[in-house]
Motif scaffolding. Sequence first.
Motif, mmCIF file in Angstrom:
data_model
loop_
_atom_site.group_PDB
_atom_site.id
_atom_site.type_symbol
_atom_site.label_atom_id
_atom_site.label_comp_id
_atom_site.label_asym_id
_atom_site.label_seq_id
_atom_site.Cartn_x
_atom_site.Cartn_y
_atom_site.Cartn_z
ATOM 1 N N ASN A 1 0.828 -1.213 0.000
ATOM 2 C CA ASN A 1 0.000 0.000 0.000
ATOM 3 C C ASN A 1 0.858 1.257 0.000
ATOM 4 O O ASN A 1 0.561 2.234 -0.701
ATOM 5 C CB ASN A 1 -0.929 0.002 1.218
ATOM 6 N N VAL A 2 1.939 1.238 0.774
ATOM 7 C CA VAL A 2 2.836 2.392 0.825
ATOM 8 C C VAL A 2 3.530 2.589 -0.521
ATOM 9 O O VAL A 2 3.695 3.717 -0.998
ATOM 10 C CB VAL A 2 3.861 2.209 1.960
ATOM 11 N N GLY A 3 3.929 1.491 -1.158
ATOM 12 C CA GLY A 3 4.564 1.602 -2.462
ATOM 13 C C GLY A 3 3.625 2.134 -3.527
ATOM 14 O O GLY A 3 4.048 2.871 -4.426
ATOM 15 N N THR B 1 10.163 4.178 1.838
ATOM 16 C CA THR B 1 9.502 3.593 3.004
ATOM 17 C C THR B 1 9.186 2.126 2.755
ATOM 18 O O THR B 1 9.346 1.284 3.651
ATOM 19 C CB THR B 1 8.220 4.365 3.325
ATOM 20 N N ALA B 2 8.725 1.794 1.558
ATOM 21 C CA ALA B 2 8.444 0.399 1.227
ATOM 22 C C ALA B 2 9.717 -0.440 1.290
ATOM 23 O O ALA B 2 9.683 -1.600 1.734
ATOM 24 C CB ALA B 2 7.809 0.317 -0.157
ATOM 25 N N LEU B 3 10.838 0.109 0.850
ATOM 26 C CA LEU B 3 12.105 -0.608 0.939
ATOM 27 C C LEU B 3 12.478 -0.875 2.387
ATOM 28 O O LEU B 3 12.980 -1.957 2.729
ATOM 29 C CB LEU B 3 13.207 0.190 0.244
ATOM 30 N N GLU B 4 12.230 0.085 3.257
ATOM 31 C CA GLU B 4 12.542 -0.106 4.675
ATOM 32 C C GLU B 4 11.679 -1.208 5.279
ATOM 33 O O GLU B 4 12.155 -2.003 6.106
ATOM 34 C CB GLU B 4 12.343 1.213 5.432
ATOM 35 N N PHE B 5 10.426 -1.282 4.892
ATOM 36 C CA PHE B 5 9.560 -2.358 5.377
ATOM 37 C C PHE B 5 9.984 -3.706 4.800
ATOM 38 O O PHE B 5 9.808 -4.740 5.460
ATOM 39 C CB PHE B 5 8.103 -2.058 5.032
#
Length: 649
Positions: free
Chosen positions: A324-326, A333-337
């Motif tokens: 969803n963030v991506g 942020t998606a990479l961090e998750f």
Amino acid sequence: MSSRALRKLHGNQDLDIIKNGQNTDEEEEEENESLVTSKKKNRKPINPFLLLGEEEEENHNEENNEENATAPDQTSKPEVQEGATNKKKKKKKRKKKKSAEKEVDNEDDEIEASIKEVNRILENSGHGAESLIMRVDTVNDSQKALLMVEHKNLNPDNELKRIFGSRVVQAESSRRRQRNMPMRRRTSWLATPKDTWPHIGKTGLSMSLKETQGNVNYFVFEHNHQYQQVQFKFYDAVESLNPQNIMDIIRTYPYHVDALIQMSEVFRMSEDMQTAADLIERALFSFEMSFHSLFSLTTGNCRLDFKLAENRPFYLGLFKHLVNVGQRGCYRTALEFCKLLLSFDPDNDPMCVLLMIDFYALRASEYSFLIRMFQEWEDHRNLSQLPNFAFSVPLAMFLQEEKNESGDTTEADEKLQQALIMFPGLLMPLLDKCSINPDSEVSSHAYFGDKMQYSQTAALKQLIGLYIGRCHACWKQPEVVQWLERNVKEVMKRVDRKDSFVEECSKKRQVRYQGTPRNILRHILISEIKDATTALPPDVANTTVLSYDPLPPLDSIAAYQRPDRQRTPQEGNTLALFLRSLLPNFNPNDPPARNEGAVGGEEGNNLRQGVNVLMEAMRDLLANIRPMDPPVENQGEEDQEEREEGEWD
């Protein structure tokens, strides 16, 4: 720093003025003011780093001056003057101040000694203090763990502020915030609690430390008795196939994670993406409020066993949240998750984060991270055998060289040619997805033709379809297309001259990719990328997949079991259920008859009456059915139609 260094840094101001903002001695204050005004005129800019190297000499001189000032003169005798008592008081005050300064200096002696030693080494080697700071930062960056997570990068609002500016993001958040509603402070790193969410309270969900092996801690989520009862109600609601029953559970228990995840899927299917994302964030907030005190998101040494049924919803919630963030464009942020999700089980990777982490690294321009991951994990994970890493790593090398404007793409060219030789069936679908028409030389070449497409195994088609469906946008840039075209022609030359590497890759494709692991199938089902789902095997495509627990592992472990349900007579006897449905007042939700054995009472009489009515209707139907006579030969079509109509009258 010492007091003398502080005075020099602040323009010879008194140390007490710097520390306390005022001087208790009026005479010293006046003298200091005169000194400050006189020194300010001739003050020059001071380099703070030079003070570090001068402190040893200054401290030594300061101690000698203090000893000379306080040492009594043995040759001269003290003279008695007026106001001697005032002078003694002033001397006592000065001694107190000097003793306080010495205490401060003693506290900093250990730090100053280490700084002086390092400065001495650097001065001998020809480096200054500024190079020391740069060198220490570089060492810290290189020593960071690959999957280390930073809290600030888990908040998508921080990335939106970097993209659009803080004013735009704050204005948007204030517009959405309801009036007269207090603004809550952020109490969670995984999701920002909203004002519309109910108070969390006690959810019945907790976390405990299972075991510790070396420096790694293994945790497990736990459900108390009340949460288990709600879980049983949730299972019944899912089996009812009525989403309203799941919503009733959420209204009563607003932080039940499985119900939130399941209902999020319902809203997503109805294309209400905002509500679906909100429910996932609420589930993550419920998880974080139950974290163990030793559980950390940043250290990378916390593990969660995916085989435990209570841990799997946390994996699924994080996966859906990063997607969803991506989709909002927050790729960093998606990479961090992705790093966070991979750190919980890096060896097994139950959600197959390795199949998507390269995409978010490319979109976030984190090329060095992707290259470093490939270099460190290639030996024990064989990342080059995954099509996504085989193509994304050379693309990252090429984009990094373009960013640095170095122009040396030799290593990137070699990596891309190896990927094209290993996975030739990826080129034509990729070009077709990017709406690129290859020249006749490429399209007619046997190595990239249809024969190569049909010879691929089902498992390899799934991996290729997954990469093309997700990462095709990264290959649409004009400079990337030109770079790809140049290397495709080099590959055709290598194939024509029968390079040994071509034959080696052909043997590897025949041996490998014979079956799809269960975690890859789970990743494809959750991602819902059409290019990959069309290649799923029939036994998986036709299997009922639970949205709250898709494709659980075969060796799944549950801390508690669902009690056996007492089957009603309607569920146990299909004929009885069919016969009861014929009654005028039939309701499948009515409770069963109280007496055991044969059906009796008023309900039994109604059932017998219904059976009798049914039997009489069936007798009448059988009595009135007559066989249809065969058509008479040499008779016209009109006579035949009239005869048939007469029979049905």
